[in-house]
Design a protein around this motif. Structure first.
Motif, mmCIF file in Angstrom:
data_model
loop_
_atom_site.group_PDB
_atom_site.id
_atom_site.type_symbol
_atom_site.label_atom_id
_atom_site.label_comp_id
_atom_site.label_asym_id
_atom_site.label_seq_id
_atom_site.Cartn_x
_atom_site.Cartn_y
_atom_site.Cartn_z
ATOM 1 N N PHE A 182 60.066 18.920 15.755
ATOM 2 C CA PHE A 182 59.188 18.487 14.983
ATOM 3 C C PHE A 182 57.273 17.467 15.515
ATOM 4 O O PHE A 182 56.672 17.810 15.096
ATOM 5 C CB PHE A 182 59.735 17.718 13.772
ATOM 6 C CG PHE A 182 58.914 16.644 12.924
ATOM 7 C CD1 PHE A 182 58.481 17.224 11.926
ATOM 8 C CD2 PHE A 182 58.608 15.702 12.771
ATOM 9 C CE1 PHE A 182 57.569 16.956 11.220
ATOM 10 C CE2 PHE A 182 57.679 14.758 12.454
ATOM 11 C CZ PHE A 182 57.674 15.079 11.263
ATOM 12 N N TYR B 22 63.677 10.367 9.967
ATOM 13 C CA TYR B 22 64.246 11.237 9.526
ATOM 14 C C TYR B 22 65.433 11.250 8.669
ATOM 15 O O TYR B 22 66.386 11.512 7.800
ATOM 16 C CB TYR B 22 64.155 12.656 10.591
ATOM 17 C CG TYR B 22 65.016 12.810 11.865
ATOM 18 C CD1 TYR B 22 65.701 12.121 12.440
ATOM 19 C CD2 TYR B 22 63.452 12.506 12.863
ATOM 20 C CE1 TYR B 22 66.423 11.556 13.919
ATOM 21 C CE2 TYR B 22 63.766 11.844 14.162
ATOM 22 C CZ TYR B 22 64.841 11.637 14.258
ATOM 23 O OH TYR B 22 65.218 11.011 15.503
ATOM 24 N N ASP C 233 73.012 18.814 12.344
ATOM 25 C CA ASP C 233 72.465 20.225 12.491
ATOM 26 C C ASP C 233 73.218 21.393 12.595
ATOM 27 O O ASP C 233 72.785 22.191 12.993
ATOM 28 C CB ASP C 233 71.587 20.488 13.888
ATOM 29 C CG ASP C 233 71.877 20.382 14.957
ATOM 30 O OD1 ASP C 233 71.626 20.781 16.417
ATOM 31 O OD2 ASP C 233 73.294 19.899 15.245
ATOM 32 N N PRO D 135 63.925 17.262 15.730
ATOM 33 C CA PRO D 135 63.116 16.002 15.697
ATOM 34 C C PRO D 135 62.494 15.879 17.173
ATOM 35 O O PRO D 135 60.940 15.748 16.694
ATOM 36 C CB PRO D 135 64.069 14.554 16.428
ATOM 37 C CG PRO D 135 65.398 14.939 15.793
ATOM 38 C CD PRO D 135 65.471 16.654 15.389
ATOM 39 N N HIS E 280 64.025 15.617 2.148
ATOM 40 C CA HIS E 280 65.881 16.392 2.681
ATOM 41 C C HIS E 280 65.343 17.507 1.853
ATOM 42 O O HIS E 280 64.694 17.528 0.306
ATOM 43 C CB HIS E 280 65.986 14.497 1.746
ATOM 44 C CG HIS E 280 66.361 13.596 3.090
ATOM 45 N ND1 HIS E 280 66.465 12.675 2.635
ATOM 46 C CD2 HIS E 280 65.880 13.629 4.301
ATOM 47 C CE1 HIS E 280 67.517 11.748 3.160
ATOM 48 N NE2 HIS E 280 66.386 12.119 4.500
ATOM 49 N N TYR F 50 68.358 16.111 8.521
ATOM 50 C CA TYR F 50 69.458 15.275 9.225
ATOM 51 C C TYR F 50 70.091 15.221 8.496
ATOM 52 O O TYR F 50 71.131 13.847 9.222
ATOM 53 C CB TYR F 50 68.430 14.999 9.730
ATOM 54 C CG TYR F 50 68.886 15.046 12.197
ATOM 55 C CD1 TYR F 50 68.479 16.217 12.023
ATOM 56 C CD2 TYR F 50 68.655 14.014 12.087
ATOM 57 C CE1 TYR F 50 68.649 15.935 13.578
ATOM 58 C CE2 TYR F 50 68.873 13.959 13.682
ATOM 59 C CZ TYR F 50 69.108 15.400 14.163
ATOM 60 O OH TYR F 50 68.519 16.204 15.863
ATOM 61 N N VAL G 107 56.920 15.782 4.696
ATOM 62 C CA VAL G 107 58.349 16.223 5.018
ATOM 63 C C VAL G 107 59.601 15.568 4.127
ATOM 64 O O VAL G 107 59.380 14.328 3.581
ATOM 65 C CB VAL G 107 58.839 15.206 6.762
ATOM 66 C CG1 VAL G 107 60.105 15.107 7.076
ATOM 67 C CG2 VAL G 107 57.210 15.638 7.508
ATOM 68 N N PHE H 291 65.726 21.030 10.740
ATOM 69 C CA PHE H 291 64.609 20.300 11.462
ATOM 70 C C PHE H 291 65.556 20.205 12.531
ATOM 71 O O PHE H 291 66.017 19.320 12.519
ATOM 72 C CB PHE H 291 64.806 18.681 10.378
ATOM 73 C CG PHE H 291 63.888 17.558 10.660
ATOM 74 C CD1 PHE H 291 62.473 18.001 9.986
ATOM 75 C CD2 PHE H 291 64.589 16.702 11.770
ATOM 76 C CE1 PHE H 291 61.886 17.357 10.341
ATOM 77 C CE2 PHE H 291 63.208 15.701 12.241
ATOM 78 C CZ PHE H 291 62.509 15.923 11.652
ATOM 79 N N ASN I 28 63.711 18.184 5.734
ATOM 80 C CA ASN I 28 64.576 17.711 6.794
ATOM 81 C C ASN I 28 65.884 17.608 6.130
ATOM 82 O O ASN I 28 66.332 17.526 5.010
ATOM 83 C CB ASN I 28 63.584 16.519 6.656
ATOM 84 C CG ASN I 28 64.860 15.216 7.188
ATOM 85 O OD1 ASN I 28 66.143 15.583 8.392
ATOM 86 N ND2 ASN I 28 64.915 13.927 7.010
#
Length: 398
Positions: free
Chosen positions: A206, A251, A195, A203, A271, A190, A269, A201, A188
């Motif tokens: 995902f 996220y 992005d 959303p 960071h 975010y 998931v 990532f 992730n």
């Protein structure tokens, strides 16, 4: 209804905050000279070239760990109820001695946790790995859950073939019957201001990927796999047993979540860039061809309690470092060719790093830093300071 949503959101944030506190406090009470697990980078070579991995900016030589070093590590861990994780950088399946080491782990009663990008994990290789009783967890670095972001992996493999590999692993009969746990790791990014830098990532995509996981779960249960086991928080990870229970905007708030598909299969998931990036990697990112965004490390106002230093790491050159994020070995406690893991763990330097990390430049640079970027034309001291203040306020809100 709006009030209920507000209260539910506040409760969700409180749950995440308490979980983080529990994770950070878990360091304290641990023996400073002890360790339950060792990370060993049996090779720093990799057949992928992920843009979000610092491997291509590595200053030390890429190599396999010396066989004599690995044998020394395994002998020291023998019958001591320890875990060895084949993980830092590199693809462990590229080391020709990989299965030799698993056999020795079987013989020496050492739990083994390999991490792999999955590209070499054919059905035959998977079944060979699962035949080793020592392997109790396999970490799959799936990372990019859709075709567009998979381009960041620097692989010639097509995404549909990669996804098919994952499906083959999930439905492998020996895996289903095994007690070995498998984590499907997703990145992730975010928290890196959406992005613009990597776009790992997405959303919407995902949740589409998680819908695939749900269909696979139904099929697994119909084939006799256990439905679920009690899920509980552990070392700060947020555990979920039902997809519907995961907050839709997790996220933006949670550092890590763990979704259990079945008791021995989960999606994890976390960071990317959660801690400070090495200077060489920051320079590498900022000097890429057609670079539109500058990467800057903006520190937190206060250092967070560090839990990474609980696990000694042996790099492929034999250097023993305090921290799995210290990929260059700047916090080296000595070389495994000259000192034992126990000597390194009990060394004065490790105690100092664990108790007083701000004494060390590597820790001062890390301090819980997040990767930050801005358009090149926007970079100036005042902009950077304002951006830093924005991030600090956001971190405080989290």
């Amino acid at each position: 209804m709006a009030v209920l949503r507000f209260l539910a959101d506040k409760f969700s944030h409180l749950k995440i905050t308490l979980s983080k506190i529990k994770r950070n406090l878990s360091l304290y009470g641990k023996k400073m000279d002890g360790f339950d697990e060792v990370f060993v980078e049996i090779t720093s070579h990799c057949n992928f070239h992920c843009e979000f991995c610092p491997s291509d900016s590595l200053l030390r030589k890429k190599e396999d760990i010396k066989d004599e070093y690995m044998l020394k590590i395994l002998c020291e861990l023998r019958d001591k109820n320890k875990i060895i994780a084949f993980h830092v950088l590199g693809e462990p399946l590229l080391n020709k001695n990989f299965f030799k080491y698993l056999s020795l782990c079987d013989e020496y009663n050492i739990e083994a946790h390999p991490t792999t990008n999955m590209s070499l994990l054919t059905e035959d290789v998977l079944e060979k790995i699962l035949s080793h009783k020592c392997v109790t967890l396999i970490q799959l670095s799936f990372q990019t859950g859709n075709e567009e972001s998979f381009k960041l992996r620097g692989s010639n493999m097509a995404f549909d073939k990669y996804l098919q590999l994952l499906e083959n692993i999930v439905f492998n009969e020996k895996r289903i019957a095994s007690n070995c746990k498998i984590n499907i790791n997703i990145m992730n990014d975010y928290h890196c201001h959406n992005d613009k830098l990597w776009g790992i990532f997405n959303p919407e995509k995902f949740w589409q990927f998680m819908d695939i996981m749900e269909r696979w779960k139904e099929k697994l249960v119909s084939q006799g796999a256990p439905d679920k086991s009690p899920c509980k928080s552990h070392v700060g990870n947020l555990y979920y047993g039902k997809l519907a229970d995961i907050p839709q905007d997790f996220y933006n708030h949670a550092d890590e979540i763990h979704y259990e598909i079945t008791p021995n299969l989960a999606v994890f998931v976390k960071h990317v860039g959660k801690f400070g990036m090495p200077d060489a990697f920051v320079d590498y990112l900022n000097n890429r061809k057609n670079c539109q965004y500058k990467v800057k490390n903006i520190p937190r106002l206060f250092p967070i309690p560090c839990w990474s230093v609980r696990v000694p790491c042996v790099l492929s050159n034999g250097e023993i470092t305090c921290c799995c994020v210290d990929i260059e070995g700047t916090l080296s406690l000595g070389n495994i060719g000259r000192v034992s893991l126990e000597e390194a763990a009990k060394s004065k330097k490790r105690t100092l790093v664990m108790k007083y990390p701000m004494l060390f430049e590597t820790c001062r640079k890390c301090k819980g830093k997040l990767v930050f970027k801005n358009k090149i034309k926007d970079i100036n001291p005042s902009t950077s300071m304002r951006a830093g203040n924005v991030i600090e306020k956001r971190l405080e809100a989290i």
